[in-house]
Design a protein around this motif. Structure first.
Motif, mmCIF file in Angstrom:
data_model
loop_
_atom_site.group_PDB
_atom_site.id
_atom_site.type_symbol
_atom_site.label_atom_id
_atom_site.label_comp_id
_atom_site.label_asym_id
_atom_site.label_seq_id
_atom_site.Cartn_x
_atom_site.Cartn_y
_atom_site.Cartn_z
ATOM 1 N N ALA A 1 4.515 -11.317 6.131
ATOM 2 C CA ALA A 1 4.245 -10.980 7.351
ATOM 3 C C ALA A 1 5.672 -10.655 8.070
ATOM 4 O O ALA A 1 5.716 -9.699 8.991
ATOM 5 N N LYS B 1 6.636 -7.269 9.832
ATOM 6 C CA LYS B 1 6.911 -7.077 11.221
ATOM 7 C C LYS B 1 8.186 -6.337 11.531
ATOM 8 O O LYS B 1 8.353 -5.640 12.342
ATOM 9 N N LYS C 1 2.224 -1.904 6.456
ATOM 10 C CA LYS C 1 2.171 -2.239 7.939
ATOM 11 C C LYS C 1 2.453 -0.923 8.621
ATOM 12 O O LYS C 1 1.860 -0.442 9.434
ATOM 13 N N ASP D 1 -2.421 -4.825 7.828
ATOM 14 C CA ASP D 1 -1.662 -5.741 8.050
ATOM 15 C C ASP D 1 -1.806 -6.585 6.675
ATOM 16 O O ASP D 1 -2.417 -7.235 6.056
ATOM 17 N N THR E 1 -2.718 -10.381 6.136
ATOM 18 C CA THR E 1 -3.995 -10.439 6.050
ATOM 19 C C THR E 1 -4.744 -9.862 5.006
ATOM 20 O O THR E 1 -5.691 -10.616 4.267
#
Length: 305
Positions: A221, A225, A258, A263, A266
């Protein structure tokens, strides 16, 4: 006739004021102090057909149900139970409350916040509505708990109202197209996302496009990001980390996913959950066939699909 539902803290919704003012009689139901509303106890209730208001904390009490059965208006403010939740948390943390709750601090509660968040994610992934409702409550408990602890800080105290007030200010300030009229920069969900980041950048006076990215989040993640943030700042894809080592490869996959609108966290969780389910299915199948330990051949023989 009108039923007004209040919390244990008797905050009356503004929408109920006209009914209270015009009522021939006001009754105080379960959990309500009759003196606060110059009301009669609900035990004196008589159905006369005149305009009447019942103020109660329990919309399921008999008189409330009877009035609703006759078509009475029901007025309540969303969030009333939040007042009760905050009051319960205050009781638990205060002298005479729960010894365990009284011993906790922000650091000792960190593990529970993480655990409850992942349990909430699992409920969402499973589509389990009952679990979703319960886990949302558990996450809310963490917010209430931390806010209650914060009240006791000597140098920089704040409470749940400060937390909620800051949130309201943030939501209003970052949605000028909703609260201040038309914003030409916002015309769909994607442009709203970009506008949110622009307003956040100005609001927080950030010096870097990656300021504010939580580096404690899971690595996949985090990689996604970071890539998303720098892309919004015009960062060229060819400057992403390159190399054949595992870490660089994983970063590149997560970053590119991303940037492609996926995602990666996910997606990876979904694959991991499917793998877990397949492992369990194979083990059940093998046990049903009498196997106690599984060889590579057993795994292949019982593997789903």
């Amino acid at each position: 006739m009108t039923v007004v539902v209040v919390g244990s803290t008797p905050v009356v919704p503004a929408a109920a004021l006209p009914a209270l003012r015009s009522a021939a009689v006001v009754y105080a139901g379960e959990g309500v102090d009759a003196a606060l509303f110059d009301a009669r106890p609900v035990t004196e209730w008589v159905h006369t057909g005149e305009p009447a208001v019942l103020v109660t904390t329990n919309p399921a009490e008999p008189v409330a149900l009877a009035m609703m059965g006759w078509g009475s208006d029901v007025i309540r403010v969303p969030g009333l139970a939040l007042l009760d939740a905050a009051a319960v948390m205050d009781r638990l943390r205060s002298p005479g409350g729960c010894p365990w709750d009284a011993e906790q601090d922000h650091k000792s509660l960190r593990q529970y916040l993480v655990e409850e968040t992942y349990e909430l994610l699992e409920a969402i992934e499973d589509g389990d509505r009952a679990a979703l409702r319960e886990e949302l409550g558990d996450v809310l408990l963490q917010v209430l708990f931390h806010a209650r602890i914060a009240v006791e800080d000597v140098e920089h105290p704040f409470d749940i109202d400060d937390v909620a007030g800051d949130l309201v200010t943030k939501l209003v300030g970052r949605h000028p197209h909703v609260f201040e009229g038309n914003d030409p920069a916002v015309h769909d969900a994607t442009s709203q996302q970009h506008r949110w980041e622009e307003l956040k950048q100005v609001e927080k006076q950030r010096e870097s496009s990656v300021d504010g990215v939580a580096t404690g989040q899971p690595a996949v993640a985090l990689a996604g990001k970071l890539a998303q943030r720098v892309a919004r700042a015009g960062f060229p894809v060819d400057l992403l980390p390159e190399g054949d080592d595992t870490g660089t490869t994983l970063f590149a996959v997560a970053a590119l996913a991303k940037l492609a609108g996926e995602d990666p966290e996910t997606e990876l969780r979904a694959v991991a959950r499917r793998f877990e389910a397949n492992v369990r299915a194979a083990e059940r199948s093998a046990r049903a066939a009498g196997a106690t330990t599984l060889s590579a051949a057993d795994w292949r023989a019982h593997w789903p699909g």
